[in-house]
Design an enzyme around this catalytic site. Structure first.
Site, mmCIF file in Angstrom:
data_model
loop_
_atom_site.group_PDB
_atom_site.id
_atom_site.type_symbol
_atom_site.label_atom_id
_atom_site.label_comp_id
_atom_site.label_asym_id
_atom_site.label_seq_id
_atom_site.Cartn_x
_atom_site.Cartn_y
_atom_site.Cartn_z
ATOM 1 N N HIS A 186 -5.968 -1.162 11.739
ATOM 2 C CA HIS A 186 -5.337 -1.695 10.532
ATOM 3 C C HIS A 186 -6.129 -2.875 9.985
ATOM 4 O O HIS A 186 -6.439 -3.815 10.715
ATOM 5 C CB HIS A 186 -3.905 -2.128 10.873
ATOM 6 C CG HIS A 186 -3.075 -2.502 9.690
ATOM 7 N ND1 HIS A 186 -3.002 -1.735 8.548
ATOM 8 C CD2 HIS A 186 -2.274 -3.591 9.460
ATOM 9 C CE1 HIS A 186 -2.176 -2.312 7.677
ATOM 10 N NE2 HIS A 186 -1.740 -3.438 8.206
ATOM 11 N N CYS A 222 -5.149 0.385 3.832
ATOM 12 C CA CYS A 222 -5.136 -1.023 4.235
ATOM 13 C C CYS A 222 -6.504 -1.677 4.090
ATOM 14 O O CYS A 222 -6.614 -2.845 3.703
ATOM 15 C CB CYS A 222 -4.643 -1.154 5.671
ATOM 16 S SG CYS A 222 -5.622 -0.185 6.863
ATOM 17 N N ASN A 248 -0.427 -9.220 5.180
ATOM 18 C CA ASN A 248 -0.391 -7.771 5.338
ATOM 19 C C ASN A 248 -0.261 -7.121 3.960
ATOM 20 O O ASN A 248 -0.121 -7.812 2.942
ATOM 21 C CB ASN A 248 0.780 -7.387 6.251
ATOM 22 C CG ASN A 248 0.589 -6.029 6.898
ATOM 23 O OD1 ASN A 248 -0.346 -5.292 6.596
ATOM 24 N ND2 ASN A 248 1.487 -5.683 7.801
ATOM 25 N N GLN A 264 0.814 -1.217 0.000
ATOM 26 C CA GLN A 264 0.000 0.000 0.000
ATOM 27 C C GLN A 264 0.849 1.269 0.000
ATOM 28 O O GLN A 264 0.338 2.355 -0.262
ATOM 29 C CB GLN A 264 -0.922 0.011 1.219
ATOM 30 C CG GLN A 264 -0.190 0.188 2.545
ATOM 31 C CD GLN A 264 -1.098 0.038 3.750
ATOM 32 O OE1 GLN A 264 -1.547 -1.059 4.066
ATOM 33 N NE2 GLN A 264 -1.367 1.148 4.424
#
Length: 329
Positions: free
Chosen positions: A276, A137, A296, A131
């Site tokens: 997140h 996110c 992630n 990102q």
């Protein structure tokens, strides 16, 4: 005026915290490795933050060697950012107190859940994305979950456009690089008739005007399902039976910013203040520690090639089961 400026500069140098000269070579290597270029007036600040992170890494890993921690930390491209900066720039999940509007997930009955799951091995998961310095996110968590559900239905793994969600789902409450929610993105995709492919609508890491094209749709959804708040057992059932699940966590800690390997457990983590959005793609156990396998969106150089093993069955540590959901296709 020139003389005054020189005096001010000398005073600033005299009062600045001295740097560890033995780290000069490592600092140069850090800058070269991650292609860091600073303005002259900024370099001292970045060096000081980097040295603080170096010290944290050294102390933490010494403690990990003694069994104090179940995970290690290490230097990465975010090592010149303070925790406060990091959270502000990278963690774009926006908590809301409104009632969740998805259908309630009902765990399948009379089935024995496997002891471990990894949907990457079944073709459900696209490569790790990055990102960059944008609080998007939530969009990556959204696409990851829908990519998995689309593959489950069609047998085709299509990388979907985060930029499409960032630029076009403002009416649903999302704010591009300034944050958003996965459920709101699922709602946009339903109302919009789909989300474009990554190839047709590539990621720019900044807010732009909406350029959605119906001809470029890569996947659709008919709504979404919310998993019981705070229930790790129901999250496990969902991951095992449905596929990758969108989850939100408290990632606002130096230990997470610099995570390297092992099962991440942070006693300072909140199970309610989440910041997140990530993707649970499986679960398992390592050396007696249960974990969630989490994808992630900070690139492959972070963590374990872009993944983290979050602690599982430890009172919903970091809130991983607090706001879990997945799209219906």
């Amino acid at each position: 005026m020139l003389r005054v400026a020189v005096v001010v500069a000398l005073l600033a140098l005299a009062t600045a915290a001295p740097f560890a000269t033995e780290l000069d070579g490592e600092w140069q290597m850090f800058k070269a490795t991650y292609k860091k270029v600073y303005k002259p007036e900024e370099e001292a600040k970045r060096r000081a933050i980097w040295e603080d992170n170096v010290k944290f890494i050294q102390v933490h890993n010494l403690q990990a060697d003694r069994g104090v921690h179940t995970f290690t930390v290490g230097m990465n491209e975010y090592g010149d950012m303070s925790v406060e900066e990091f959270v502000q720039v990278m963690n774009g999940y926006k908590m809301t107190n409104t009632t969740r509007t998805g259908s309630a997930f009902i765990p399948p009955s009379n089935i024995a859940l496997p002891t471990s799951v990894d949907w990457r091995t079944q073709g459900y998961v696209t490569p790790v994305k990055n990102q960059r310095q944008c609080g998007s996110c939530w969009a990556f968590s959204t696409t990851g979950s829908l990519e998995g559900q689309h593959f489950k239905k069609t047998g085709s793994l299509v990388s979907l456009s985060e930029q499409n969600l960032m630029d076009c789902s403002k009416k649903e409450g999302n704010m591009g690089c300034n944050g958003g929610l996965m459920d709101q993105a699922f709602e946009y995709i339903k109302k919009n008739g789909g989300v474009d492919t990554e190839a047709s609508y590539p990621y720019k890491a900044k807010n732009e005007r909406c350029r959605f094209k119906a001809a470029d749709v890569g996947a659709t959804d008919t709504g979404f399902s919310d998993i019981k708040r705070g229930s790790e057992s129901e999250l496990q059932a969902a991951v095992a039976s449905e596929g990758p699940i969108s989850v939100a966590i408290d990632a606002g800690h130096q230990s997470f910013q610099l995570y390297r390997s092992g099962v991440y457990y942070e006693r300072k983590c909140s199970s309610s203040r989440l910041d997140h959005g990530v993707l649970a793609v499986g679960y398992g156990s390592e050396s007696g520690s249960d974990y969630w396998l989490v994808k992630n969106s900070w690139g492959e150089q972070w963590g374990q090639q872009g993944y983290v093993m979050m602690s599982r069955n430890r009172k919903n540590n970091c809130g991983i089961a607090t706001q879990a959901s997945f799209p219906l296709v």
